[in-house]
Design an enzyme around this catalytic site. Sequence first.
Site, PDB file in Angstrom:
ATOM      1  N   HIS A  31      26.552  36.122  38.413  1.00  0.00           N
ATOM      2  CA  HIS A  31      25.315  35.693  39.060  1.00  0.00           C
ATOM      3  C   HIS A  31      25.509  35.768  40.563  1.00  0.00           C
ATOM      4  O   HIS A  31      26.614  35.559  41.074  1.00  0.00           O
ATOM      5  CB  HIS A  31      24.945  34.259  38.675  1.00  0.00           C
ATOM      6  CG  HIS A  31      24.148  34.135  37.418  1.00  0.00           C
ATOM      7  ND1 HIS A  31      22.864  34.614  37.302  1.00  0.00           N
ATOM      8  CD2 HIS A  31      24.458  33.581  36.216  1.00  0.00           C
ATOM      9  CE1 HIS A  31      22.402  34.354  36.080  1.00  0.00           C
ATOM     10  NE2 HIS A  31      23.355  33.734  35.404  1.00  0.00           N
ATOM     11  N   ASP A  84      21.080  32.755  42.552  1.00  0.00           N
ATOM     12  CA  ASP A  84      20.760  32.424  41.158  1.00  0.00           C
ATOM     13  C   ASP A  84      21.276  31.038  40.795  1.00  0.00           C
ATOM     14  O   ASP A  84      20.606  30.270  40.094  1.00  0.00           O
ATOM     15  CB  ASP A  84      21.392  33.443  40.202  1.00  0.00           C
ATOM     16  CG  ASP A  84      21.020  34.874  40.523  1.00  0.00           C
ATOM     17  OD1 ASP A  84      19.914  35.090  41.035  1.00  0.00           O
ATOM     18  OD2 ASP A  84      21.841  35.770  40.256  1.00  0.00           O
ATOM     19  N   HIS A 100      22.386  28.874  32.588  1.00  0.00           N
ATOM     20  CA  HIS A 100      23.596  28.085  32.349  1.00  0.00           C
ATOM     21  C   HIS A 100      23.585  26.817  33.197  1.00  0.00           C
ATOM     22  O   HIS A 100      23.777  25.698  32.702  1.00  0.00           O
ATOM     23  CB  HIS A 100      24.847  28.894  32.733  1.00  0.00           C
ATOM     24  CG  HIS A 100      25.160  30.052  31.851  1.00  0.00           C
ATOM     25  ND1 HIS A 100      24.380  31.176  31.817  1.00  0.00           N
ATOM     26  CD2 HIS A 100      26.179  30.270  30.984  1.00  0.00           C
ATOM     27  CE1 HIS A 100      24.908  32.053  30.971  1.00  0.00           C
ATOM     28  NE2 HIS A 100      25.998  31.516  30.438  1.00  0.00           N
TER      29      HIS A 100
END
Length: 259
Positions: free
Chosen positions: A229, A233, A189
């Site tokens: 996350h 990350d 993302h």
Amino acid sequence: MTGAAPRLRSPPRNGGVRHSPETARKKSPPPPPSSSAGGIWESAHFLKWTAADALRLPVRHPIPCVLAASLLFFMAVEYTLRMIPATSQPFDLGFAATAALHRGLAASPRLNTLLAGLNTVFVGMQTMYILWTWVIEGRPRSTIAALFMFTCRGILGYATQLPLPQGFLGSGADFPVGNVGFFLFFSGHVAASVIASQDMKRLQRCHLARLFDTLNALQILRLLTTRGHYTIDLAAGLAAGVLFDSIAGEYQISHKLNH
């Protein structure tokens, strides 16, 4: 006829060209550098430092000085910190900072679903822009960067599969839609949003780039709040976006040179 026989001169060396002593000295190779310990220390760079240089160092190079101080600080932290037991969940500073938001979102499933849907819309915006730059504008750099990035994410995500964080607030409206499994490391993302934003900045689309950066920051906050996350990350996702955008640019340059 008597007398001494004439002396024969030997032909000059170097093809008959005579060199003066000055020319010979100029063409002689320089002596090799001394390999002795004394020669190394005599030419050592730090011997040229002065007290004034040391005092001016923080002014002339503030960022390296801050980084050096940070190195010493985190060395002290690392060597005095107790390790997390193997039976415990990882400690995550981002989770600790968003604990109150996590409790509020856990108590509001509808709000969680709404934010998950908005996040999916933002992922669609990233994808649409990246493909638009290639299909419509004929600039494939962002698409190449995304291909590099997602391939690397797949390899690393599979190589070390992190456990799902405790308290994960999933939603069927989130991307990937349907609460399916996904790799935690690193955040695709975030990386895709950075790739799109980098392209916007190169084309001076400043307002659109600021919009994407703001939405990306909100996306990071939401992913921490939902425990979607780990902090590592998200940080790696930011770095991956910049890295693979740069790699895609180098690939384009080398491809043009070779073709």
